[in-house]
Design a protein around this motif. Structure first.
Motif, PDB file in Angstrom:
ATOM      1  N   THR A 174      14.950  33.717 -19.961  1.00 49.49           N
ATOM      2  CA  THR A 174      14.824  32.633 -18.995  1.00 49.49           C
ATOM      3  C   THR A 174      16.072  32.437 -18.163  1.00 49.49           C
ATOM      4  OG1 THR A 174      15.568  31.073 -20.684  1.00 49.49           O
ATOM      5  CG2 THR A 174      13.201  31.393 -20.473  1.00 49.49           C
ATOM      6  N   ALA A 175      17.129  33.211 -18.454  1.00 47.12           N
ATOM      7  CA  ALA A 175      18.379  33.051 -17.709  1.00 47.12           C
ATOM      8  C   ALA A 175      18.178  33.503 -16.279  1.00 47.12           C
ATOM      9  CB  ALA A 175      19.487  33.853 -18.380  1.00 47.12           C
ATOM     10  N   THR A 176      18.768  32.799 -15.361  1.00 55.40           N
ATOM     11  CA  THR A 176      18.634  33.160 -13.946  1.00 55.40           C
ATOM     12  C   THR A 176      19.690  34.161 -13.518  1.00 55.40           C
ATOM     13  OG1 THR A 176      20.003  31.281 -13.362  1.00 55.40           O
ATOM     14  CG2 THR A 176      17.628  30.940 -13.395  1.00 55.40           C
ATOM     15  N   ALA A 177      20.770  34.328 -14.308  1.00 52.99           N
ATOM     16  CA  ALA A 177      21.824  35.291 -13.979  1.00 52.99           C
ATOM     17  C   ALA A 177      22.084  36.178 -15.189  1.00 52.99           C
ATOM     18  CB  ALA A 177      23.108  34.566 -13.604  1.00 52.99           C
ATOM     19  N   VAL A 178      22.353  37.456 -14.951  1.00 53.14           N
ATOM     20  CA  VAL A 178      22.618  38.398 -16.034  1.00 53.14           C
ATOM     21  C   VAL A 178      24.121  38.480 -16.259  1.00 53.14           C
ATOM     22  CG1 VAL A 178      22.382  40.781 -16.791  1.00 53.14           C
ATOM     23  CG2 VAL A 178      20.561  39.717 -15.448  1.00 53.14           C
ATOM     24  N   ALA A 179      24.554  38.197 -17.497  1.00 54.73           N
ATOM     25  CA  ALA A 179      25.983  38.251 -17.810  1.00 54.73           C
ATOM     26  C   ALA A 179      26.477  39.682 -17.774  1.00 54.73           C
ATOM     27  CB  ALA A 179      26.228  37.643 -19.189  1.00 54.73           C
ATOM     28  N   VAL A 180      27.692  39.879 -17.294  1.00 56.26           N
ATOM     29  CA  VAL A 180      28.306  41.200 -17.258  1.00 56.26           C
ATOM     30  C   VAL A 180      29.056  41.406 -18.562  1.00 56.26           C
ATOM     31  CG1 VAL A 180      29.955  42.686 -16.087  1.00 56.26           C
ATOM     32  CG2 VAL A 180      28.494  41.145 -14.773  1.00 56.26           C
ATOM     33  N   VAL A 181      28.645  42.412 -19.321  1.00 57.63           N
ATOM     34  CA  VAL A 181      29.265  42.687 -20.624  1.00 57.63           C
ATOM     35  C   VAL A 181      29.934  44.052 -20.578  1.00 57.63           C
ATOM     36  CG1 VAL A 181      28.864  42.927 -23.096  1.00 57.63           C
ATOM     37  CG2 VAL A 181      27.482  41.342 -21.744  1.00 57.63           C
ATOM     38  N   PRO A 182      31.250  44.099 -20.606  1.00 59.30           N
ATOM     39  CA  PRO A 182      31.907  45.409 -20.637  1.00 59.30           C
ATOM     40  C   PRO A 182      31.653  46.106 -21.962  1.00 59.30           C
ATOM     41  CG  PRO A 182      33.523  43.675 -20.917  1.00 59.30           C
ATOM     42  CD  PRO A 182      32.228  43.001 -20.622  1.00 59.30           C
ATOM     43  N   VAL A 183      31.257  47.368 -21.879  1.00 64.02           N
ATOM     44  CA  VAL A 183      30.967  48.142 -23.087  1.00 64.02           C
ATOM     45  C   VAL A 183      31.892  49.342 -23.130  1.00 64.02           C
ATOM     46  CG1 VAL A 183      29.187  49.410 -24.351  1.00 64.02           C
ATOM     47  CG2 VAL A 183      28.564  47.420 -22.966  1.00 64.02           C
ATOM     48  N   PRO A 184      32.899  49.323 -23.999  1.00 65.18           N
ATOM     49  CA  PRO A 184      33.825  50.458 -24.070  1.00 65.18           C
ATOM     50  C   PRO A 184      33.158  51.680 -24.676  1.00 65.18           C
ATOM     51  CG  PRO A 184      34.290  48.923 -25.834  1.00 65.18           C
ATOM     52  CD  PRO A 184      33.238  48.282 -24.979  1.00 65.18           C
ATOM     53  N   TYR A 244      31.570  51.510 -14.429  1.00 68.56           N
ATOM     54  CA  TYR A 244      30.409  51.501 -13.552  1.00 68.56           C
ATOM     55  C   TYR A 244      29.352  50.590 -14.167  1.00 68.56           C
ATOM     56  CZ  TYR A 244      28.862  54.828 -17.087  1.00 68.56           C
ATOM     57  OH  TYR A 244      28.543  55.422 -18.288  1.00 68.56           O
ATOM     58  N   TYR A 245      28.348  50.218 -13.363  1.00 70.46           N
ATOM     59  CA  TYR A 245      27.271  49.365 -13.848  1.00 70.46           C
ATOM     60  C   TYR A 245      26.067  50.214 -14.246  1.00 70.46           C
ATOM     61  CZ  TYR A 245      29.563  45.008 -12.664  1.00 70.46           C
ATOM     62  OH  TYR A 245      30.425  43.943 -12.643  1.00 70.46           O
ATOM     63  N   GLN A 246      25.487  49.840 -15.391  1.00 63.87           N
ATOM     64  CA  GLN A 246      24.281  50.504 -15.872  1.00 63.87           C
ATOM     65  C   GLN A 246      23.362  49.430 -16.453  1.00 63.87           C
ATOM     66  OE1 GLN A 246      24.310  53.223 -19.429  1.00 63.87           O
ATOM     67  NE2 GLN A 246      23.862  54.766 -17.860  1.00 63.87           N
ATOM     68  N   ASN A 247      22.182  49.291 -15.866  1.00 59.78           N
ATOM     69  CA  ASN A 247      21.242  48.245 -16.293  1.00 59.78           C
ATOM     70  C   ASN A 247      21.891  46.863 -16.282  1.00 59.78           C
ATOM     71  OD1 ASN A 247      19.251  50.222 -16.763  1.00 59.78           O
ATOM     72  ND2 ASN A 247      20.032  50.574 -18.843  1.00 59.78           N
ATOM     73  N   ASP A 248      22.621  46.603 -15.209  1.00 63.68           N
ATOM     74  CA  ASP A 248      23.298  45.316 -15.010  1.00 63.68           C
ATOM     75  C   ASP A 248      24.381  45.037 -16.051  1.00 63.68           C
ATOM     76  OD1 ASP A 248      21.772  44.628 -12.755  1.00 63.68           O
ATOM     77  OD2 ASP A 248      20.154  43.868 -14.030  1.00 63.68           O
ATOM     78  N   LYS A 249      24.828  46.033 -16.744  1.00 61.57           N
ATOM     79  CA  LYS A 249      25.915  45.884 -17.700  1.00 61.57           C
ATOM     80  C   LYS A 249      27.089  46.754 -17.248  1.00 61.57           C
ATOM     81  CE  LYS A 249      23.555  43.332 -20.612  1.00 61.57           C
ATOM     82  NZ  LYS A 249      22.334  43.229 -19.814  1.00 61.57           N
ATOM     83  N   LEU A 250      28.288  46.262 -17.428  1.00 62.49           N
ATOM     84  CA  LEU A 250      29.480  47.008 -17.045  1.00 62.49           C
ATOM     85  C   LEU A 250      29.867  47.957 -18.169  1.00 62.49           C
ATOM     86  CD1 LEU A 250      31.835  47.442 -15.049  1.00 62.49           C
ATOM     87  CD2 LEU A 250      33.069  45.644 -16.281  1.00 62.49           C
ATOM     88  N   VAL A 251      29.881  49.228 -17.869  1.00 64.03           N
ATOM     89  CA  VAL A 251      30.266  50.249 -18.838  1.00 64.03           C
ATOM     90  C   VAL A 251      31.688  50.695 -18.535  1.00 64.03           C
ATOM     91  CG1 VAL A 251      29.753  52.545 -19.746  1.00 64.03           C
ATOM     92  CG2 VAL A 251      27.895  51.036 -19.047  1.00 64.03           C
ATOM     93  N   SER A 252      32.523  50.711 -19.548  1.00 65.26           N
ATOM     94  CA  SER A 252      33.910  51.161 -19.412  1.00 65.26           C
ATOM     95  C   SER A 252      34.104  52.390 -20.291  1.00 65.26           C
ATOM     96  CB  SER A 252      34.871  50.048 -19.836  1.00 65.26           C
ATOM     97  OG  SER A 252      36.218  50.456 -19.674  1.00 65.26           O
ATOM     98  N   GLU A 253      34.198  53.544 -19.649  1.00 61.65           N
ATOM     99  CA  GLU A 253      34.256  54.823 -20.355  1.00 61.65           C
ATOM    100  C   GLU A 253      35.679  55.364 -20.331  1.00 61.65           C
ATOM    101  OE1 GLU A 253      31.504  57.646 -18.856  1.00 61.65           O
ATOM    102  OE2 GLU A 253      32.322  59.320 -20.001  1.00 61.65           O
ATOM    103  N   LYS A 254      36.241  55.569 -21.509  1.00 65.28           N
ATOM    104  CA  LYS A 254      37.598  56.115 -21.602  1.00 65.28           C
ATOM    105  C   LYS A 254      37.563  57.619 -21.313  1.00 65.28           C
ATOM    106  CE  LYS A 254      41.501  56.503 -24.805  1.00 65.28           C
ATOM    107  NZ  LYS A 254      41.956  56.220 -26.190  1.00 65.28           N
TER     108      LYS A 254
END
Length: 259
Positions: A174-184, A244-254
């Motif tokens: 039900t959230a109107t905005a998607v939170a950005v979650v960095p994923v290392p 980069y963004y993937q499925n509205d999530k921020l991916v952080s690749e080392k």
């Protein structure tokens, strides 16, 4: 005494011959458009002068910002890397030319060119010219060898994936905005940076171009593209990351990059 002198003379001659033989395996030398001890590119025309000195003795010389020939673009170990070393003091300008392989191993160091000219431009020019003249000692002649792509025991580069968990699925829906979650995403695989126009391409050991990164106005920050991903590559705490963004999530690749 004469026998000792003769022994060392033969030893040094043998070492010089082996050094020359190694360098004869390489057709190309890549040099920077700006030496580390200056803040601006081609200061005092030294980069051009170094390039001309190497070309005079038979090398094919490229700048790091040039488009690379295929044999170098696909294998950065197929070229030597030239640089100018500055050992100048208060009263004397001293420089030498070094040639390294892709691992950073020094294969040749020229005679130290020295000048006591008071004018900096004249002094660096004279010192570089003297250092360049000692390239003649190599008797360089490319032998047509092909340098193999370096092997590594690490597996192929995996595709980074973004994973997010949320115990309250109803709230998420039900959230109107998607939170950005960095994923290392840790990536220990070796990538080799090969200069291209306005940036670098990152190549694995296949060799396969994994990513292309382009210079921005900020140091150690690049816009990047690869495998359908668009993002940025940047340096943080002496480590490199691709975000980069993937499925509205921020991916952080080392990234494990070797320049």
């Amino acid at each position: 005494m004469k026998k000792i002198v003769l022994f060392f003379a033969l030893l040094f001659a043998g070492a010089a011959f082996a050094q020359s033989e190694n360098i004869n395996n390489y057709k190309y030398v890549i040099i920077p458009e700006k030496f580390d001890f200056f803040k601006e590119a081609n200061k005092y025309n030294l980069n051009n002068l170094t390039k001309m000195a190497l070309e005079k003795y038979g090398f094919t010389v490229l700048y790091t910002n040039q488009q690379m020939p295929a044999e170098v673009a696909l294998n950065r170990c197929g070229a030597l890397y030239g640089d100018l070393i500055n050992d100048s003091g208060m009263l004397t300008t001293i420089v030498s030319i070094v040639l390294k392989d892709c691992t950073g191993k020094v294969l040749f160091t020229s005679e130290k060119g020295k000048s006591k000219q008071k004018d900096y431009q004249k002094a660096y020019y004279e010192a570089t010219r003297i250092a360049g003249a000692s390239l003649a000692d190599l008797n360089y002649q490319y032998n047509g060898a092909v340098i193999a792509v370096p092997a590594t025991p690490t597996p192929a580069v995996p595709q980074a994936t973004a994973v997010a968990t949320n115990s309250n699925s109803t709230a998420t829906a039900t959230a109107t905005a998607v939170a950005v979650v960095p994923v290392p995403v840790n990536n220990e695989n070796q990538l080799f940076a090969q200069p291209i126009t306005n940036g670098y391409q990152l190549v694995d050991t296949t060799p396969k171009v994994v990513l292309k990164m382009y210079k921005t106005s900020q140091p150690d920050s690049y816009s990047a593209q690869g495998d359908g991903k668009n993002g940025v590559v940047f340096k943080k705490a002496n480590e490199w990351f691709f975000e980069y963004y993937q499925n509205d999530k921020l991916v952080s690749e080392k990234l494990n990059i070797k320049f």
